[in-house]
Motif scaffolding. Structure first.
Motif, PDB file in Angstrom:
ATOM      1  N   LEU A 114      -8.866   2.783   6.664  1.00 41.89           N
ATOM      2  CA  LEU A 114      -9.059   2.484   8.084  1.00 41.89           C
ATOM      3  C   LEU A 114      -9.161   0.979   8.317  1.00 41.89           C
ATOM      4  CD1 LEU A 114     -11.572   5.317   9.075  1.00 41.89           C
ATOM      5  CD2 LEU A 114      -9.090   5.278   9.349  1.00 41.89           C
ATOM      6  N   GLU A 115      -9.817   0.272   7.385  1.00 40.44           N
ATOM      7  CA  GLU A 115      -9.910  -1.191   7.492  1.00 40.44           C
ATOM      8  C   GLU A 115      -8.533  -1.824   7.352  1.00 40.44           C
ATOM      9  OE1 GLU A 115     -12.592  -2.478   4.474  1.00 40.44           O
ATOM     10  OE2 GLU A 115     -14.326  -1.434   5.322  1.00 40.44           O
ATOM     11  N   LEU A 116      -7.748  -1.322   6.384  1.00 37.39           N
ATOM     12  CA  LEU A 116      -6.397  -1.831   6.171  1.00 37.39           C
ATOM     13  C   LEU A 116      -5.531  -1.577   7.403  1.00 37.39           C
ATOM     14  CD1 LEU A 116      -4.045  -2.931   4.450  1.00 37.39           C
ATOM     15  CD2 LEU A 116      -3.815  -0.626   3.481  1.00 37.39           C
ATOM     16  N   LEU A 117      -5.588  -0.364   7.943  1.00 39.21           N
ATOM     17  CA  LEU A 117      -4.787  -0.023   9.117  1.00 39.21           C
ATOM     18  C   LEU A 117      -5.173  -0.865  10.324  1.00 39.21           C
ATOM     19  CD1 LEU A 117      -4.707   3.850   8.693  1.00 39.21           C
ATOM     20  CD2 LEU A 117      -2.706   2.370   8.811  1.00 39.21           C
ATOM     21  N   ALA A 118      -6.465  -1.151  10.468  1.00 37.23           N
ATOM     22  CA  ALA A 118      -6.914  -1.976  11.591  1.00 37.23           C
ATOM     23  C   ALA A 118      -6.284  -3.359  11.540  1.00 37.23           C
ATOM     24  CB  ALA A 118      -8.442  -2.081  11.588  1.00 37.23           C
ATOM     25  N   ASP A 119      -6.213  -3.948  10.334  1.00 34.19           N
ATOM     26  CA  ASP A 119      -5.596  -5.271  10.190  1.00 34.19           C
ATOM     27  C   ASP A 119      -4.091  -5.214  10.441  1.00 34.19           C
ATOM     28  OD1 ASP A 119      -7.978  -6.479   9.693  1.00 34.19           O
ATOM     29  OD2 ASP A 119      -7.548  -7.067   7.629  1.00 34.19           O
ATOM     30  N   ILE A 120      -3.452  -4.155   9.979  1.00 33.01           N
ATOM     31  CA  ILE A 120      -2.010  -4.015  10.185  1.00 33.01           C
ATOM     32  C   ILE A 120      -1.694  -3.824  11.664  1.00 33.01           C
ATOM     33  CG2 ILE A 120      -0.038  -2.472   9.774  1.00 33.01           C
ATOM     34  CD1 ILE A 120      -1.068  -2.163   6.902  1.00 33.01           C
ATOM     35  N   GLU A 121      -2.520  -3.050  12.362  1.00 30.62           N
ATOM     36  CA  GLU A 121      -2.328  -2.851  13.794  1.00 30.62           C
ATOM     37  C   GLU A 121      -2.489  -4.157  14.570  1.00 30.62           C
ATOM     38  OE1 GLU A 121      -5.016   0.210  14.951  1.00 30.62           O
ATOM     39  OE2 GLU A 121      -3.919   1.797  13.903  1.00 30.62           O
ATOM     40  N   LYS A 122      -3.293  -5.070  14.030  1.00 31.90           N
ATOM     41  CA  LYS A 122      -3.493  -6.375  14.677  1.00 31.90           C
ATOM     42  C   LYS A 122      -2.349  -7.350  14.379  1.00 31.90           C
ATOM     43  CE  LYS A 122      -8.551  -6.057  14.467  1.00 31.90           C
ATOM     44  NZ  LYS A 122      -9.770  -6.572  13.768  1.00 31.90           N
ATOM     45  N   GLY A 123      -1.426  -6.956  13.488  1.00 32.35           N
ATOM     46  CA  GLY A 123      -0.280  -7.808  13.194  1.00 32.35           C
ATOM     47  C   GLY A 123      -0.223  -8.340  11.780  1.00 32.35           C
ATOM     48  N   ASN A 146       3.714  -0.443  20.450  1.00 31.90           N
ATOM     49  CA  ASN A 146       2.443  -0.431  19.722  1.00 31.90           C
ATOM     50  C   ASN A 146       2.181  -1.737  18.973  1.00 31.90           C
ATOM     51  OD1 ASN A 146       4.423  -0.136  17.817  1.00 31.90           O
ATOM     52  ND2 ASN A 146       3.462   1.580  16.745  1.00 31.90           N
ATOM     53  N   GLY A 147       2.922  -2.794  19.297  1.00 28.18           N
ATOM     54  CA  GLY A 147       2.709  -4.090  18.664  1.00 28.18           C
ATOM     55  C   GLY A 147       3.961  -4.588  17.968  1.00 28.18           C
ATOM     56  N   VAL A 148       3.772  -5.497  17.047  1.00 26.35           N
ATOM     57  CA  VAL A 148       4.897  -6.071  16.309  1.00 26.35           C
ATOM     58  C   VAL A 148       5.180  -5.218  15.075  1.00 26.35           C
ATOM     59  CG1 VAL A 148       5.738  -8.094  15.048  1.00 26.35           C
ATOM     60  CG2 VAL A 148       4.370  -8.400  17.126  1.00 26.35           C
ATOM     61  N   ALA A 159      -2.270   7.486   5.209  1.00 22.73           N
ATOM     62  CA  ALA A 159      -2.376   6.079   5.618  1.00 22.73           C
ATOM     63  C   ALA A 159      -1.005   5.415   5.571  1.00 22.73           C
ATOM     64  CB  ALA A 159      -3.363   5.339   4.720  1.00 22.73           C
ATOM     65  N   ALA A 160      -0.228   5.735   4.533  1.00 24.96           N
ATOM     66  CA  ALA A 160       1.119   5.159   4.405  1.00 24.96           C
ATOM     67  C   ALA A 160       2.007   5.587   5.560  1.00 24.96           C
ATOM     68  CB  ALA A 160       1.733   5.573   3.076  1.00 24.96           C
ATOM     69  N   ARG A 161       1.864   6.840   6.004  1.00 24.28           N
ATOM     70  CA  ARG A 161       2.670   7.302   7.147  1.00 24.28           C
ATOM     71  C   ARG A 161       2.366   6.463   8.390  1.00 24.28           C
ATOM     72  NH1 ARG A 161       1.410  12.731   5.191  1.00 24.28           N
ATOM     73  NH2 ARG A 161       3.238  13.513   4.088  1.00 24.28           N
ATOM     74  N   GLU A 162       1.095   6.142   8.596  1.00 23.84           N
ATOM     75  CA  GLU A 162       0.729   5.308   9.748  1.00 23.84           C
ATOM     76  C   GLU A 162       1.237   3.880   9.566  1.00 23.84           C
ATOM     77  OE1 GLU A 162      -3.139   5.722  11.627  1.00 23.84           O
ATOM     78  OE2 GLU A 162      -3.621   7.342  10.218  1.00 23.84           O
ATOM     79  N   ILE A 163       1.148   3.373   8.357  1.00 22.27           N
ATOM     80  CA  ILE A 163       1.630   2.014   8.079  1.00 22.27           C
ATOM     81  C   ILE A 163       3.123   1.908   8.382  1.00 22.27           C
ATOM     82  CG2 ILE A 163       2.105   0.364   6.212  1.00 22.27           C
ATOM     83  CD1 ILE A 163      -0.592   1.344   4.969  1.00 22.27           C
ATOM     84  N   ARG A 164       3.876   2.960   8.070  1.00 22.23           N
ATOM     85  CA  ARG A 164       5.320   2.947   8.299  1.00 22.23           C
ATOM     86  C   ARG A 164       5.674   2.863   9.785  1.00 22.23           C
ATOM     87  NH1 ARG A 164       6.969   0.634   4.150  1.00 22.23           N
ATOM     88  NH2 ARG A 164       7.418   1.836   2.262  1.00 22.23           N
ATOM     89  N   GLN A 165       4.727   3.188  10.652  1.00 20.16           N
ATOM     90  CA  GLN A 165       4.972   3.020  12.089  1.00 20.16           C
ATOM     91  C   GLN A 165       5.085   1.542  12.455  1.00 20.16           C
ATOM     92  OE1 GLN A 165       5.338   5.479  14.358  1.00 20.16           O
ATOM     93  NE2 GLN A 165       4.807   7.220  13.066  1.00 20.16           N
ATOM     94  N   TYR A 166       4.490   0.681  11.631  1.00 17.52           N
ATOM     95  CA  TYR A 166       4.478  -0.755  11.898  1.00 17.52           C
ATOM     96  C   TYR A 166       5.348  -1.545  10.926  1.00 17.52           C
ATOM     97  CZ  TYR A 166       0.327   0.422  14.646  1.00 17.52           C
ATOM     98  OH  TYR A 166      -0.539   0.977  15.559  1.00 17.52           O
ATOM     99  N   ASP A 167       5.572  -0.982   9.756  1.00 17.38           N
ATOM    100  CA  ASP A 167       6.235  -1.765   8.713  1.00 17.38           C
ATOM    101  C   ASP A 167       7.010  -0.842   7.772  1.00 17.38           C
ATOM    102  OD1 ASP A 167       6.981  -3.541   6.736  1.00 17.38           O
ATOM    103  OD2 ASP A 167       5.052  -4.538   6.624  1.00 17.38           O
ATOM    104  N   SER A 168       8.342  -0.898   7.875  1.00 19.40           N
ATOM    105  CA  SER A 168       9.160  -0.075   6.972  1.00 19.40           C
ATOM    106  C   SER A 168       9.612  -0.865   5.757  1.00 19.40           C
ATOM    107  CB  SER A 168      10.392   0.461   7.714  1.00 19.40           C
ATOM    108  OG  SER A 168      11.314  -0.581   7.999  1.00 19.40           O
TER     109      SER A 168
END
Length: 245
Positions: free
Chosen positions: A41-50, A139-141, A70-79
């Protein structure tokens, strides 16, 4: 500079990885920074912030949210990030590759295997950096790996980026501008005024539609079928792919 994140709920594992990476940086004289997280959750929070990392080491089994989800959520921001799963069991090995995992590393991590893995993943990071595209999405960058982009379609001023894992990213822009940006990449073909496709994912070309690996059907404008087939064959020949006639 290569940016790495370690995420594991076991503090001793995080310490071991930090020591291994410090040794690797010293021996290879690499410019690497890293951050450690005890919670996805901490990692995802930082990724969501950019925040973006080139390499992510994720423990598979963690309280609250496991590494796969967690990886599935990360892939929404970074493939484009290289995801390496850490685990003491091979139970989730198949699932790990559904989120585009780079590697599935068994614990405990030995120095020799860690060094080999780092040599390989850093080399791939350097190569793939030239094939990334940064998007301003709802949802951001987001950062996408162009090799994982199956096709893009435009609806009005909305660009829909269809990734090979089924994720669809929305951005605002012009398909004309996107085509100009991607002109150096010979695998992309504008088959229709509303579609830009990655020819690596073409499954079939018929008279009226192009069928992609995902089974998506891309319309072919009237009278353009022969031209599109020829362009695809030229690309395939340039890739030295095998043909049976």
């Amino acid at each position: 500079m290569i940016k790495i994140a370690f995420c594991d709920d076991d503090l001793s594992t995080l310490n071991e990885l930090s020591v291994l990476l410090d040794q690797y940086r010293a021996e290879r004289s690499c410019n690497i920074t890293y951050a450690a997280f005890q919670s996805p959750l901490e990692l995802l929070a930082d990724i969501e912030k950019g925040m973006r990392f080139d390499i992510l080491f994720l423990d598979v089994i963690m309280p609250g949210e496991n590494g796969i989800s967690a990886a599935r959520e990360i892939r929404q921001y970074d493939s484009a990030a290289k995801i390496i799963f850490l685990t003491s069991s091979s139970e989730f090995a198949v699932q790990s590759y559904t989120v585009g995992a780079y590697f599935y590393q068994m614990k405990p991590v030995r120095t020799e295997s860690f060094f080999r893995l780092m040599d390989s993943v850093i080399d791939d990071c350097k190569k793939s950096r030239q094939c990334n595209l940064i998007l301003q999405c709802k949802n951001g960058v987001s950062r996408i790996d162009l090799e994982r982009l199956e096709y893009c379609e435009v609806i009005g001023r909305t660009l829909l980026f269809h990734m090979e894992n089924g994720i669809v990213l929305e951005s605002t822009g012009s398909l004309n501008d996107l085509c100009r940006i991607l002109a150096p990449y010979k695998n992309f073909l504008r088959s229709h005024r509303s579609f830009l496709i990655n020819m690596e994912y073409i499954c079939n070309i018929s008279y009226k539609v192009i069928t992609m690996d995902s089974r998506a059907e891309i319309p072919i404008p009237h009278g353009k079928c022969s031209k599109i087939k020829n362009l695809y064959l030229e690309y395939a020949f340039s890739r030295k792919q095998v043909f049976i006639s």
